[in-house]
Design a protein around this motif. Structure first.
Motif, short mmCIF file in Angstrom:
data_model
loop_
_atom_site.label_atom_id
_atom_site.label_comp_id
_atom_site.label_asym_id
_atom_site.label_seq_id
_atom_site.Cartn_x
_atom_site.Cartn_y
_atom_site.Cartn_z
N UNK A 89 0.85 -1.20 0.00
CA UNK A 89 0.00 0.00 0.00
C UNK A 89 0.89 1.25 0.00
N UNK A 90 0.44 2.28 -0.69
CA UNK A 90 1.21 3.54 -0.70
C UNK A 90 2.19 3.60 -1.85
N UNK A 91 2.45 2.47 -2.51
CA UNK A 91 3.35 2.51 -3.66
C UNK A 91 2.53 2.38 -4.93
N UNK A 92 2.60 3.42 -5.75
CA UNK A 92 1.73 3.50 -6.93
C UNK A 92 2.26 2.63 -8.06
N UNK A 93 3.57 2.55 -8.19
CA UNK A 93 4.14 1.77 -9.29
C UNK A 93 5.58 1.44 -8.94
N UNK A 94 6.11 0.36 -9.53
CA UNK A 94 7.51 -0.02 -9.30
C UNK A 94 8.09 -0.53 -10.60
N UNK A 95 9.40 -0.39 -10.76
CA UNK A 95 10.02 -0.79 -12.02
C UNK A 95 11.51 -1.00 -11.82
N UNK A 96 12.14 -1.54 -12.89
CA UNK A 96 13.59 -1.75 -12.89
C UNK A 96 14.20 -0.96 -14.04
N UNK A 97 15.43 -0.54 -13.86
CA UNK A 97 16.14 0.09 -14.98
C UNK A 97 17.65 -0.03 -14.73
N UNK A 98 18.40 -0.04 -15.82
CA UNK A 98 19.85 -0.06 -15.66
C UNK A 98 20.41 1.34 -15.47
N UNK A 99 19.61 2.36 -15.78
CA UNK A 99 20.07 3.74 -15.62
C UNK A 99 18.94 4.60 -15.06
N UNK A 100 19.20 5.33 -14.03
CA UNK A 100 18.24 6.30 -13.55
C UNK A 100 18.64 7.66 -14.10
N UNK A 101 17.85 8.23 -14.98
CA UNK A 101 18.24 9.52 -15.54
C UNK A 101 18.16 10.61 -14.48
N UNK A 102 18.98 11.63 -14.58
CA UNK A 102 20.09 11.77 -15.53
C UNK A 102 21.37 11.16 -14.95
N UNK A 103 22.00 10.31 -15.74
CA UNK A 103 23.24 9.68 -15.30
C UNK A 103 24.04 9.29 -16.54
N UNK A 128 18.08 -0.64 -20.00
CA UNK A 128 17.21 -1.82 -19.97
C UNK A 128 16.18 -1.58 -18.87
N UNK A 129 14.89 -1.73 -19.22
CA UNK A 129 13.84 -1.37 -18.25
C UNK A 129 12.80 -2.48 -18.17
N UNK A 130 12.01 -2.42 -17.09
CA UNK A 130 10.91 -3.36 -16.93
C UNK A 130 9.62 -2.68 -17.39
N UNK A 131 8.52 -3.43 -17.55
CA UNK A 131 7.29 -2.86 -18.10
C UNK A 131 6.76 -1.63 -17.33
N UNK A 132 6.91 -1.60 -16.02
CA UNK A 132 6.31 -0.52 -15.25
C UNK A 132 7.09 0.79 -15.27
N UNK A 133 8.19 0.84 -16.02
CA UNK A 133 9.12 1.98 -15.95
C UNK A 133 8.43 3.32 -16.23
N UNK A 134 7.70 3.36 -17.35
CA UNK A 134 7.13 4.67 -17.75
C UNK A 134 6.04 5.11 -16.79
#
Lengths: 889, 120
Positions: free
Chosen positions: A580-594, A619-625
């Motif tokens: 609860x309290x988390x609207x979405x979660x995802x994976x990525x190899x880069x967190x912009x800006x980096x 590289x990202x997971x489906x929930x990234x956007x």
């Protein structure tokens, strides 16, 4: 004429070498005694005369020493009493100088540590850095991932005659495992001749040698840094022959580099060096991974990633080497067909270290240097000004001393001693300030992610000596001016009207103007940085970082294969999404800006398009956007169906879509990455910042992390109203999915972005602090000047008030000159700031160099402060009872 | 003004003791002191003029000697020799120093005779 008259005259003349007290006292008698011995004539007269002269000469210093020893305790007591009787002005002088000297020493120590300290290799002067020039106008550029392609290096190495040796290196973050514990280490992959070209013999075993980089993957050997050797192996000399796990490969330890050796870096120290033909063994991904056929990195000419360092032949200048390099480049270009760099620059390594990616660093450090130089100047100007004001007040006192028979020399000696006391106090205080500023600096990071705290930063005693010298010189010179003037003052006049002479009034006005101008320049700088910091914090990244938390895992360190990694990723995202309290979660190899690895993409269905599109990637997971809140403008996002074995898919941002599809229909198009793999574009996402806060609109391509499971660093993102708590939730979810997995750097995304704005933050804090200080010092100077004017003209003011002068007239009388000087200072300051602002332009986000808000925001308070200071001092004039003033006459 | 105790000046340097001993007999001028010291040490101690005047300056400052009123005019008009004489404090210091030395000598003799005396 008695015998020995000539000797008496000579010896009498020599008495001028003695202190006055001795000359007038025992001196004459001593001469007589010499002459007596001469006349006595029991020994050879010539010898006696000679001995007399030598004796008188050699005794003079001893008498001086005795005279000083006998005198100075009393003098010192007098001086200390004078200083502590009215401690305000001396205290301000000491504090001002201490801040100026201390800040200077600290910042120049930093400059020395970052830019000037020579690289610890043999004969660093004959080493040159070799840069690729991609755009002649822009000068040499070496972005993180572009240098010289490996084949080009191999072409150049045997052909350049101007160089005794040409070595190459590339740094990479590599998973390092010792004794089952994993960490991330910076490892340098180097050419076989690297140590030989730098002239650094190992302290133990052997270095990387040319035979190590002949065949790819054939020589898994590693040279340890002193730090790694000490930390992990306790400096055990039996370490040779043991293995060190770097990425998936076990390397044999063959040597240890000397302590302090950090390759050609100035600030970072690699933990280990491996042959560059072992690149693929480090599991760095991309073109270095084994997933491409053959040894792409040894043959591919499209991507430069090697940095070059060369050793000049004796007597060859860098310019000659550059000409030789151009010749070789022209020679190899037609032969290879593909385009090697057309032009390259050769610069001394020390200068090279100050170029390229370090340009921001150099500019920033230069800015700091300029700032502290200004502050030292201000400190000296203020000290001079206050000494003049104080001296003006003391002309009467000194005139009386002169009238009572104190010689000019004695007055000067006293004032010199007083100045020396001030300077000595300032020196002691400045060391405290310097150490404090060094400690303050350690909490900041320089451009290029240089952690100041990690630098070996100590106070540079040479700089300290220089700054102390400048400041003490100022104090001594300006401290003496009152003595010179006092000795010219007619003692009678000194008694009568305490004439303070107008001789220094002009100088005082100039000094006020200079102080106001310097303060204003610093304050405007602070304003510009504060505005940039705010603009940077509110800049459009293409998404809102506020509700997002991030944490990092690196599964390969824990021995995960791709199947287990995929399960872990799915579990973490699933567990987070159900919280609860988390609207979405995802994976990525880069967190912009980096900073992000870029690779060339070629449109597969548009053969006419020759130029590949250079795009950064992640590289990202489906929930990234959904997590970042970035809209998909065409097509779809990834789904669970994009799994290993299904057709390869990619999502591109709008900029990449435009570049890859001239007709605007990107979805459905196919492209090749690195000429190897074919992907189909399934969606187009709105642009976001990629590598920096301001590169919105750079081509970027997203791959599906659950389709091509990566085992390197992966960031877990969660979107929540309270990102700090979400960071904790990510940690828990990671621990639940894999208890052995370390979840690091869990924090709100705004923290990370805040880090990118470090130069602005740093600038705001430093400039703001010193600007406020400078303004305060200037205000004190103005107050002191007006107060002196009031004291100076007590009688005149009293008479004017008695005759009914308006308050305004009295105010103009005492503060008019200072006010004019302050206004002149504002004008000068605005002009200088208008020019200087362009020098800091590169650090300004969304702020014009001549930013009206910053300029007005700095000028108004400074003027108000100056006005307040002069009004407070002038108010005392209006309170003078007329009768009192007249009676004083 | 506090008068310092004679003991606070001890021990005296040889030069100083010799100068005081010379002046204890009679007033002398600078060259006279030099001559007397030389003569009484049978030429063994030769003071340099500069060193003598450093000693005189210190003794004057400490109040062990003072300038005498006697100012005989020499053969030359400008030659007005300064004469120095010992003060009561100076005399006390010399006495104390001689006493100190003789105690030391006594103790040294006793030690040589195999006794275990108090040294100072």
């Amino acid at each position: 004429m008695t015998r020995g008259g000539w000797l008496r005259r000579v010896l009498r003349a020599m008495l001028w070498l003695y202190p006055a007290e001795f000359r007038h006292g025992l001196g004459a008698d001593a001469v007589d005694t010499h002459v007596d011995r001469y006349r006595d004539g029991r020994r050879g007269r010539g010898g006696v005369a000679f001995i007399a002269i030598v004796d008188l000469l050699s005794s003079a210093p001893l008498e001086w020493a005795a005279a000083v020893r006998g005198m100075w305790p009393a003098r010192l007591r007098f001086v200390l009493r004078a200083l502590t009787h009215r401690p305000g002005v001396p205290a301000v002088i000491v504090v001002t100088l201490a801040l100026g000297i201390g800040a200077n020493t600290a910042i120049f120590s930093l400059i020395d540590a970052v830019l000037l300290r020579p690289v610890p290799v043999a004969d660093p002067a004959s080493l040159v850095a070799i840069y690729r020039i991609t755009d002649a106008a822009a000068g040499p550029i070496v972005p993180a991932d572009s240098g010289v392609p490996f084949p080009v290096y191999r072409d150049l190495q045997p052909r350049i005659r101007a160089l005794a040796g040409l070595a190459a290196w590339h740094d990479a973050d590599v998973a390092l495992a010792v004794g089952g514990r994993g960490s991330i280490a910076q490892v340098a992959t180097v050419s076989g001749n690297y140590f030989q070209v730098l002239g650094v013999p190992p302290v133990l075993g052997r270095a990387i040698e040319p035979r190590d980089d002949e065949t790819p993957l054939a020589s898994p050997v590693v040279v340890l840094s002193d730090g790694l050797w000490a930390r992990e192996f306790n400096r055990d000399s039996g370490v040779l022959g043991q293995t060190l796990q770097l990425g998936p490969t076990a390397f044999t330890i063959v040597g240890v580099a000397p302590a302090g050796f950090r390759g050609t870096h100035l600030t970072r120290t690699p933990e280990a060096w491996v042959p560059m033909t072992m690149m693929q063994g480090l599991d760095l991904g991309g073109m270095f991974s084994g997933r491409f056929s053959g040894n792409l990195f040894t043959t591919f000419r499209g991507l430069g990633w090697l940095h070059l360092v060369g050793r000049l032949q004796p007597g060859v200048a860098p310019a000659a080497a550059e000409a030789d390099l151009s010749r070789v480049l022209a020679e190899i270009e037609p032969r290879t067909g593909s385009a090697p760099p057309r032009q390259m620059a050769v610069a001394p390594l020390s200068a090279g270290a100050a170029m390229a990616e370090r340009r921001n660093l150099v500019a920033f450090i230069g800015l700091l240097g300029g700032l502290v130089a200004l502050i030292l100047l201000l400190a000296c100007v203020s000290a001079a000004h206050l000494l003049l004001v104080r001296g003006g007040e003391r002309v009467r006192e000194l005139g009386i001393c002169a009238a009572l028979g104190a010689g000019r020399g004695r007055l000067m000696a006293t004032l010199l001693l007083e100045s020396a006391c001030l300077a000595a106090a300032a020196c002691v205080a400045s060391i405290v300030v310097g150490l404090g500023v060094v400690r303050l600096l350690a909490t900041f990071t320089l451009p290029g992610a240089i952690d100041i705290g990690a630098l070996d930063l100590s106070l540079d005693w040479r700089v300290l000596a220089f700054a102390i010298g400048v400041a003490s010189g100022t104090v001594l010179v300006f401290g003496l001016i009152p003595a010179i003037r006092a000795s010219r003052v007619d003692p009678v006049r000194a008694f009568r009207d305490g004439s303070r002479g107008a001789t220094t009034r002009g100088a005082r006005g100039g000094l006020i103007a200079a102080q106001i101008a310097i303060s204003l320049v610093i304050l405007i700088g602070a304003g510009l940085f504060v505005r940039s910091l705010r603009a940077g914090l509110t800049t459009d990244l293409g998404f809102d970082p506020e509700p997002i938390a991030s944490a990092t895992v690196e599964l390969r360190l824990h021995g995960y294969d791709t199947t287990r990694a995929r399960t872990f990723y799915l579990d973490v995202v699933d567990a987070l999404s159900r919280q609860p309290g988390i609207a979405a979660a995802a994976l990525t190899t880069t967190v912009p800006p980096a900073p992000t690895l870029a690779s060339p993409l070629t449109a597969a269905d548009a053969p006419g398009q020759a130029e590949p599109v250079r795009a950064t990637r992640s590289f990202i997971s489906p929930g990234y956007f959904r997590t970042l809140g970035v809209p998909i403008v065409a097509g779809r996002t990834f789904t669970a169906e994009d799994r290993p074995g299904s057709p390869r898919v990619a999502i591109v941002n709008e900029a990449a879509a435009r570049a890859l599809s001239p007709d605007g229909q990107a979805v459905g198009r196919r492209f090749l990455e690195l000429t190897e793999r074919e992907y189909t574009i399934v969606g187009v996402a709105r642009d976001t910042a990629v590598e920096t806060l301001t590169d919105l609109g750079t081509p970027h391509v997203y791959y599906a992390i659950l389709q091509e499971v990566v085992s390197g660093k992966v960031h877990v993102l969660a979107r929540a109203a309270e990102p700090t708590r979400a960071a904790g939730a990510i940690r828990e979810a990671g621990a639940a999915a894999g208890p052995e997995v370390a979840v690091v750097d869990a924090r709100p995304l705004t923290d990370q972005i805040g880090g990118l704005l470090m130069p602005q933050r740093f600038g705001s804090v430093l400039l703001g602090f010193f600007g406020a200080l400078a303004a305060a010092i200037a205000a004190i100077g103005i107050y002191a000047t007006v107060a002196a004017a009031v004291a100076d003209r007590r009688a005149e003011i009293g008479i004017r008030i008695a005759l009914g002068a308006a308050r305004r007239d009295v105010y103009c009388l005492v503060a008019g000159r200072s006010s004019l000087a302050a206004l002149a200072g504002v004008g000068l300051g605005l002009a200088v700031a208008g020019f200087a602002a362009h020098l800091v332009e590169r650090f300004l986000f969304g702020t014009q160099p001549v930013d009206p808000a910053a300029f007005a925001g700095a000028t108004a308070p400074l003027l108000a402060l100056a006005g307040l200071a002069s009004w407070l001092a002038a108010r005392r004039a209006l309170r003078i009872p007329p009768i009192h003033a007249i009676r004083a006459e | 003004m506090v008068v310092p105790s004679p003991e606070s000046f001890l021990p005296l340097k040889t030069d100083v003791l010799l100068v005081l001993l010379v002046l204890a007999r009679r007033e002398r001028h600078g060259y006279g002191i030099l001559r007397d010291v030389e003569r009484r040490s049978e030429g063994e101690v030769r003071l340099h003029t500069g060193a003598l005047y450093r000693t005189l300056r210190r003794l004057l400052a400490d109040g062990l000697i003072q300038e005498s009123d006697r100012r005989p005019v020499g053969p030359d008009d400008e030659e007005r020799r300064r004469f120095y004489r010992i003060t009561p404090l100076g005399t006390a210091v010399v006495t104390a120093e001689v006493e100190r030395m003789s105690r030391l000598v006594r103790a040294a003799k006793l030690i040589r005779a195999g006794k275990d005396p108090r040294l100072v």
